[in-house]
Motif scaffolding. Structure first.
Motif, PDB file in Angstrom:
ATOM      1  N   ASP A   1       0.862  -1.175   0.000  1.00 16.83           N
ATOM      2  CA  ASP A   1       0.000   0.000   0.000  1.00 16.83           C
ATOM      3  C   ASP A   1       0.898   1.226   0.000  1.00 16.83           C
ATOM      4  O   ASP A   1       1.767   1.357   0.864  1.00 16.83           O
ATOM      5  CB  ASP A   1      -0.889  -0.015   1.240  1.00 16.83           C
TER       6      ASP A   1
ATOM      7  N   SER B   1      -4.202  -6.200  -7.590  1.00 15.19           N
ATOM      8  CA  SER B   1      -3.526  -4.914  -7.523  1.00 15.19           C
ATOM      9  C   SER B   1      -4.465  -3.867  -8.099  1.00 15.19           C
ATOM     10  O   SER B   1      -5.015  -4.054  -9.186  1.00 15.19           O
ATOM     11  CB  SER B   1      -2.221  -4.956  -8.318  1.00 15.19           C
TER      12      SER B   1
ATOM     13  N   GLY C   1      -5.894   0.597  -7.600  1.00 14.80           N
ATOM     14  CA  GLY C   1      -5.663   1.921  -7.059  1.00 14.80           C
ATOM     15  C   GLY C   1      -5.670   2.952  -8.157  1.00 14.80           C
ATOM     16  O   GLY C   1      -6.150   2.717  -9.267  1.00 14.80           O
ATOM     17  N   ARG C   2      -5.131   4.102  -7.838  1.00 18.88           N
ATOM     18  CA  ARG C   2      -5.006   5.194  -8.788  1.00 18.88           C
ATOM     19  C   ARG C   2      -3.650   5.842  -8.558  1.00 18.88           C
ATOM     20  O   ARG C   2      -3.005   5.571  -7.543  1.00 18.88           O
ATOM     21  CB  ARG C   2      -6.142   6.194  -8.610  1.00 18.88           C
TER      22      ARG C   2
ATOM     23  N   THR D   1       3.173   4.257  -4.939  1.00 21.32           N
ATOM     24  CA  THR D   1       3.587   3.550  -6.151  1.00 21.32           C
ATOM     25  C   THR D   1       3.550   2.051  -5.882  1.00 21.32           C
ATOM     26  O   THR D   1       3.468   1.615  -4.736  1.00 21.32           O
ATOM     27  CB  THR D   1       5.024   3.919  -6.574  1.00 21.32           C
ATOM     28  N   ARG D   2       3.644   1.270  -6.934  1.00 24.49           N
ATOM     29  CA  ARG D   2       3.753  -0.183  -6.784  1.00 24.49           C
ATOM     30  C   ARG D   2       5.188  -0.500  -6.389  1.00 24.49           C
ATOM     31  O   ARG D   2       6.126   0.086  -6.916  1.00 24.49           O
ATOM     32  CB  ARG D   2       3.410  -0.856  -8.106  1.00 24.49           C
TER      33      ARG D   2
ATOM     34  N   THR E   1      -4.906   1.511 -16.515  1.00 22.81           N
ATOM     35  CA  THR E   1      -4.738   1.757 -15.090  1.00 22.81           C
ATOM     36  C   THR E   1      -5.768   1.021 -14.241  1.00 22.81           C
ATOM     37  O   THR E   1      -5.851   1.243 -13.054  1.00 22.81           O
ATOM     38  CB  THR E   1      -4.844   3.263 -14.806  1.00 22.81           C
TER      39      THR E   1
ATOM     40  N   ASN F   1      -1.877   6.265  -5.050  1.00 25.30           N
ATOM     41  CA  ASN F   1      -2.494   5.396  -4.039  1.00 25.30           C
ATOM     42  C   ASN F   1      -2.712   4.013  -4.652  1.00 25.30           C
ATOM     43  O   ASN F   1      -3.760   3.731  -5.216  1.00 25.30           O
ATOM     44  CB  ASN F   1      -3.817   5.989  -3.556  1.00 25.30           C
ATOM     45  N   VAL F   2      -1.699   3.160  -4.530  1.00 25.72           N
ATOM     46  CA  VAL F   2      -1.729   1.826  -5.116  1.00 25.72           C
ATOM     47  C   VAL F   2      -1.668   0.797  -3.999  1.00 25.72           C
ATOM     48  O   VAL F   2      -0.919   0.945  -3.043  1.00 25.72           O
ATOM     49  CB  VAL F   2      -0.535   1.621  -6.078  1.00 25.72           C
TER      50      VAL F   2
END
Length: 150
Positions: A80, A123, A125-126, A83-84, A109, A129-130
């Motif tokens: 969390d 996986s 998110g945006r 970024t990833r 995305t 916020n991933v």
């Protein structure tokens, strides 16, 4: 196909972050100029929770939880942050499965949810916020619900 091969080669040549690898023993964090990480805590296994959860933070602000069996094998990881994380380091030998899952869901995305084979990946998110999780169903301890791992 060509893009997938290039992504795999780049990922294998890039430096590994200091996180546990799914399906392997947990690794101790090691800081480098490009990927410093800090191990924050480890919660011991109890009769109610037959695993240990370890938390670490990357320099990018990503929180990573590693779920480890009493046999010292990582059966799940969650992330969390903005970024990833370095998926090559987190997934290890399962990284090609992750690349394959991404290529079959298209480019964009939207969420990535893959529940086939030995690896489960979620996986979503945006930008900024991933979050997600990856786990190996065959290694999940009895009585543990992977949906509850955060």
């Amino acid at each position: 196909m060509k893009l997938t091969a290039v992504a795999i080669i780049i990922a294998m040549l890039s430096p590994l972050a200091a996180h546990a690898t799914l399906g392997a023993a947990p690794s101790a964090p090691a800081a480098s100029a490009s990927t410093p990480a800090k191990r924050l805590s480890a919660l011991p296994a109890t009769p109610a929770a037959p695993y240990t959860m370890r938390e670490s933070h990357s320099a990018d602000g990503v929180t990573i939880h590693e779920y480890v069996t009493p046999g010292n094998i990582v059966f799940a990881v969650t992330w969390d942050g903005p970024t990833r994380p370095d998926m090559t380091a987190l997934l290890g030998s399962y990284f090609p499965n992750f690349v394959q899952a991404g290529s079959t869901t298209g480019h964009g995305t939207g969420p990535l949810i893959e529940r086939t084979g030995d690896l489960r990946i979620e996986s979503f998110g945006r930008p900024g916020n991933v979050m997600g999780k990856a786990y190996l169903p065959r290694l999940v301890p009895a009585g543990v619900d992977p949906a509850a791992l955060q």
